[in-house]
Design a protein around this motif. Sequence first.
Motif, PDB file in Angstrom:
ATOM      1  N   PHE A 134       4.319  -7.118   4.080  1.00 29.93           N
ATOM      2  CA  PHE A 134       5.129  -6.313   3.878  1.00 29.93           C
ATOM      3  C   PHE A 134       4.532  -5.933   2.945  1.00 29.93           C
ATOM      4  CE2 PHE A 134       8.547  -9.566   5.009  1.00 29.93           C
ATOM      5  CZ  PHE A 134       8.034  -9.742   5.873  1.00 29.93           C
ATOM      6  N   VAL A 135       3.836  -4.041   3.602  1.00 23.40           N
ATOM      7  CA  VAL A 135       3.315  -2.502   2.352  1.00 23.40           C
ATOM      8  C   VAL A 135       4.147  -1.817   2.151  1.00 23.40           C
ATOM      9  CG1 VAL A 135       1.784  -1.624   1.788  1.00 23.40           C
ATOM     10  CG2 VAL A 135       1.487  -3.720   3.775  1.00 23.40           C
ATOM     11  N   ASP A 136       4.469  -1.156   1.059  1.00 24.16           N
ATOM     12  CA  ASP A 136       5.228  -0.414   1.128  1.00 24.16           C
ATOM     13  C   ASP A 136       4.889   0.742   1.236  1.00 24.16           C
ATOM     14  OD1 ASP A 136       7.491   1.270  -0.121  1.00 24.16           O
ATOM     15  OD2 ASP A 136       7.131   0.663  -1.970  1.00 24.16           O
ATOM     16  N   THR A 137       4.636   1.588   2.313  1.00 19.61           N
ATOM     17  CA  THR A 137       4.226   2.471   2.602  1.00 19.61           C
ATOM     18  C   THR A 137       5.235   4.108   3.182  1.00 19.61           C
ATOM     19  OG1 THR A 137       3.430   2.105   4.537  1.00 19.61           O
ATOM     20  CG2 THR A 137       2.388   1.686   3.164  1.00 19.61           C
ATOM     21  N   PRO A 138       4.850   4.741   3.692  1.00 17.57           N
ATOM     22  CA  PRO A 138       5.899   5.231   4.532  1.00 17.57           C
ATOM     23  C   PRO A 138       5.787   5.353   5.419  1.00 17.57           C
ATOM     24  CG  PRO A 138       3.818   6.980   3.545  1.00 17.57           C
ATOM     25  CD  PRO A 138       3.567   5.642   3.107  1.00 17.57           C
ATOM     26  N   MET A 139       5.502   4.417   5.808  1.00 11.63           N
ATOM     27  CA  MET A 139       5.861   3.523   7.917  1.00 11.63           C
ATOM     28  C   MET A 139       7.138   2.643   7.513  1.00 11.63           C
ATOM     29  SD  MET A 139       3.270   2.473  10.618  1.00 11.63           S
ATOM     30  CE  MET A 139       3.243   0.626   9.804  1.00 11.63           C
ATOM     31  N   THR A 140       7.030   2.083   5.829  1.00 11.35           N
ATOM     32  CA  THR A 140       8.064   1.178   6.064  1.00 11.35           C
ATOM     33  C   THR A 140       9.419   1.792   5.547  1.00 11.35           C
ATOM     34  OG1 THR A 140       6.731  -0.060   4.207  1.00 11.35           O
ATOM     35  CG2 THR A 140       6.919  -0.939   6.483  1.00 11.35           C
ATOM     36  N   ALA A 141       8.953   2.926   5.075  1.00 10.13           N
ATOM     37  CA  ALA A 141      10.101   4.034   3.756  1.00 10.13           C
ATOM     38  C   ALA A 141      11.412   3.249   4.558  1.00 10.13           C
ATOM     39  CB  ALA A 141      10.133   4.722   3.833  1.00 10.13           C
ATOM     40  N   GLU A 142      11.838   2.542   5.910  1.00  9.72           N
ATOM     41  CA  GLU A 142      13.628   2.667   5.446  1.00  9.72           C
ATOM     42  C   GLU A 142      13.924   0.938   5.144  1.00  9.72           C
ATOM     43  OE1 GLU A 142      14.363   4.156   9.078  1.00  9.72           O
ATOM     44  OE2 GLU A 142      13.851   6.129   8.699  1.00  9.72           O
ATOM     45  N   PHE A 143      13.138   0.180   4.568  1.00  2.31           N
ATOM     46  CA  PHE A 143      12.742  -1.249   5.312  1.00  2.31           C
ATOM     47  C   PHE A 143      13.141  -1.462   3.198  1.00  2.31           C
ATOM     48  CE2 PHE A 143      11.053  -3.811   8.606  1.00  2.31           C
ATOM     49  CZ  PHE A 143      11.282  -2.599   9.284  1.00  2.31           C
ATOM     50  N   LYS A 144      14.468  -2.453   3.504  1.00  5.57           N
ATOM     51  CA  LYS A 144      14.545  -2.976   2.130  1.00  5.57           C
ATOM     52  C   LYS A 144      13.628  -3.932   1.299  1.00  5.57           C
ATOM     53  CE  LYS A 144      18.213  -5.859  -1.131  1.00  5.57           C
ATOM     54  NZ  LYS A 144      19.509  -6.002  -0.698  1.00  5.57           N
ATOM     55  N   LYS A 145      13.006  -3.379   0.210  1.00  2.00           N
ATOM     56  CA  LYS A 145      12.209  -4.259  -0.710  1.00  2.00           C
ATOM     57  C   LYS A 145      12.364  -5.068  -0.979  1.00  2.00           C
ATOM     58  CE  LYS A 145       9.967  -0.480   1.066  1.00  2.00           C
ATOM     59  NZ  LYS A 145      10.548   0.005   1.705  1.00  2.00           N
ATOM     60  N   GLY A 146      11.940  -6.348  -0.949  1.00  2.55           N
ATOM     61  CA  GLY A 146      11.887  -7.453  -1.743  1.00  2.55           C
ATOM     62  C   GLY A 146      10.566  -7.898  -2.635  1.00  2.55           C
ATOM     63  N   LEU A 147      10.737  -9.659  -2.892  1.00  5.15           N
ATOM     64  CA  LEU A 147       9.147  -9.723  -3.816  1.00  5.15           C
ATOM     65  C   LEU A 147       7.760 -10.196  -3.176  1.00  5.15           C
ATOM     66  CD1 LEU A 147      11.150 -12.680  -5.952  1.00  5.15           C
ATOM     67  CD2 LEU A 147      10.411 -10.342  -6.865  1.00  5.15           C
ATOM     68  N   LEU A 148       8.092  -9.686  -1.913  1.00  2.65           N
ATOM     69  CA  LEU A 148       7.082 -10.184  -1.063  1.00  2.65           C
ATOM     70  C   LEU A 148       6.041  -9.232  -0.586  1.00  2.65           C
ATOM     71  CD1 LEU A 148       7.557 -13.001   1.296  1.00  2.65           C
ATOM     72  CD2 LEU A 148       6.454 -13.510  -0.597  1.00  2.65           C
ATOM     73  N   TRP A 149       6.693  -7.900  -1.089  1.00  2.00           N
ATOM     74  CA  TRP A 149       6.179  -6.759  -0.837  1.00  2.00           C
ATOM     75  C   TRP A 149       5.443  -5.990  -2.010  1.00  2.00           C
ATOM     76  CZ3 TRP A 149       7.695  -2.995   3.014  1.00  2.00           C
ATOM     77  CH2 TRP A 149       8.371  -3.450   4.007  1.00  2.00           C
ATOM     78  N   VAL A 150       3.881  -5.597  -1.349  1.00  2.00           N
ATOM     79  CA  VAL A 150       3.090  -4.848  -1.898  1.00  2.00           C
ATOM     80  C   VAL A 150       2.636  -4.127  -2.069  1.00  2.00           C
ATOM     81  CG1 VAL A 150       2.158  -6.603  -3.016  1.00  2.00           C
ATOM     82  CG2 VAL A 150       1.295  -5.554  -0.715  1.00  2.00           C
ATOM     83  N   ASN A 151       1.957  -2.979  -2.815  1.00  2.46           N
ATOM     84  CA  ASN A 151       1.892  -1.322  -2.581  1.00  2.46           C
ATOM     85  C   ASN A 151      -0.073  -1.255  -1.970  1.00  2.46           C
ATOM     86  OD1 ASN A 151      -0.186  -1.606  -5.094  1.00  2.46           O
ATOM     87  ND2 ASN A 151       1.203  -1.487  -6.133  1.00  2.46           N
ATOM     88  N   PRO A 152       0.135  -0.920  -1.267  1.00  5.03           N
ATOM     89  CA  PRO A 152      -0.928  -0.009  -0.769  1.00  5.03           C
ATOM     90  C   PRO A 152      -2.054  -0.457  -1.750  1.00  5.03           C
ATOM     91  CG  PRO A 152       0.185   1.088   0.113  1.00  5.03           C
ATOM     92  CD  PRO A 152       0.640   1.022  -1.006  1.00  5.03           C
ATOM     93  N   GLU A 153      -2.756  -0.400  -2.770  1.00  3.92           N
ATOM     94  CA  GLU A 153      -3.144  -0.878  -3.908  1.00  3.92           C
ATOM     95  C   GLU A 153      -3.752  -1.901  -3.058  1.00  3.92           C
ATOM     96  OE1 GLU A 153      -1.274   1.815  -4.307  1.00  3.92           O
ATOM     97  OE2 GLU A 153      -2.047   3.315  -3.942  1.00  3.92           O
ATOM     98  N   VAL A 154      -3.198  -3.284  -3.206  1.00  7.14           N
ATOM     99  CA  VAL A 154      -3.602  -4.054  -3.644  1.00  7.14           C
ATOM    100  C   VAL A 154      -3.749  -4.581  -2.322  1.00  7.14           C
ATOM    101  CG1 VAL A 154      -1.732  -6.266  -3.381  1.00  7.14           C
ATOM    102  CG2 VAL A 154      -1.502  -5.130  -5.019  1.00  7.14           C
ATOM    103  N   ILE A 155      -3.624  -4.534  -0.523  1.00  8.40           N
ATOM    104  CA  ILE A 155      -3.859  -4.136   0.798  1.00  8.40           C
ATOM    105  C   ILE A 155      -5.218  -3.924   0.240  1.00  8.40           C
ATOM    106  CG2 ILE A 155      -4.214  -3.404   2.141  1.00  8.40           C
ATOM    107  CD1 ILE A 155      -1.759  -6.014   1.409  1.00  8.40           C
ATOM    108  N   ALA A 156      -5.844  -2.977  -0.429  1.00  9.96           N
ATOM    109  CA  ALA A 156      -7.314  -1.818  -0.617  1.00  9.96           C
ATOM    110  C   ALA A 156      -8.358  -3.049  -0.908  1.00  9.96           C
ATOM    111  CB  ALA A 156      -6.942  -0.884  -0.862  1.00  9.96           C
TER     112      ALA A 156
END
Length: 245
Positions: free
Chosen positions: A183-205
């Motif tokens: 789960f990555v917090d990006t504009p593509m997932t903006a409508e999803f409710k975020k939780g503990l498993l979500w990370v920002n794009p910089e982590v993935i990068a």
Amino acid sequence: MRNILIIGATSAIAEATARRFAQDGDRFFLVARNAERLTTVANDLETRGATQVEIMVMDVNETNRHAGMLNQANTALGGVDTVLIAHGTLPDQKACEVSFELTLHEFQNNCLSTISLLTHIANQFEAQKKGTIAVISSVAGDRGRQSNYVYGTAKAAVSTFLQGLRGRLHKSGVSVITIKPGFVDTPMTAEFKKGLLWVNPEVIAGGIYHGITKKYGVVYLPWFWRWIMAIIIALPDSLFKRINL
């Protein structure tokens, strides 16, 4: 110094990854649909240390342009040795369930266009006997979940294609890396409710940068998704089909 081709360069993950490589003074050829966003990303990479940044506006679904795009990248950079394919869309699962046409469109976006790109890139890298190909797939492809099986099917096909390609190109000294984010917090997932498993794009990068430099085969990002998916895959179908995932 790398000569990097990034396809889907305006995505949040691709942009964050490019910034990591720009700090090494690498050269870039960026491809995406939005000219204004491409120019913004290119200017940002130059300020961060990239020694050359070229751009090309292209819809990746225009598969008839893929060979020409790759030729243009080679000409602009004097050759390409690293590729990151980072484009894709998140389908409306419920809409796809009642429309084969929409399902086919999403499969084109998330799978067939990537396979077309990989066919051209693989043949070049095999001939030059060097290079690194990294493609963003997804943990969604590890098992078909009722909430997103159209997207998961496309990503599973990409991951399987990459697995075979990795075996084919290994003897030529070419690395093929499958990137599987959770789960990555990006504009593509903006409508999803975020939780503990979500990370920002910089982590993935950071994980993609590490995976490319170390030439890994399959990279789950963050790392704990490897174990989460191992559990999900191990669930018996009699139980799995009853779970609302």
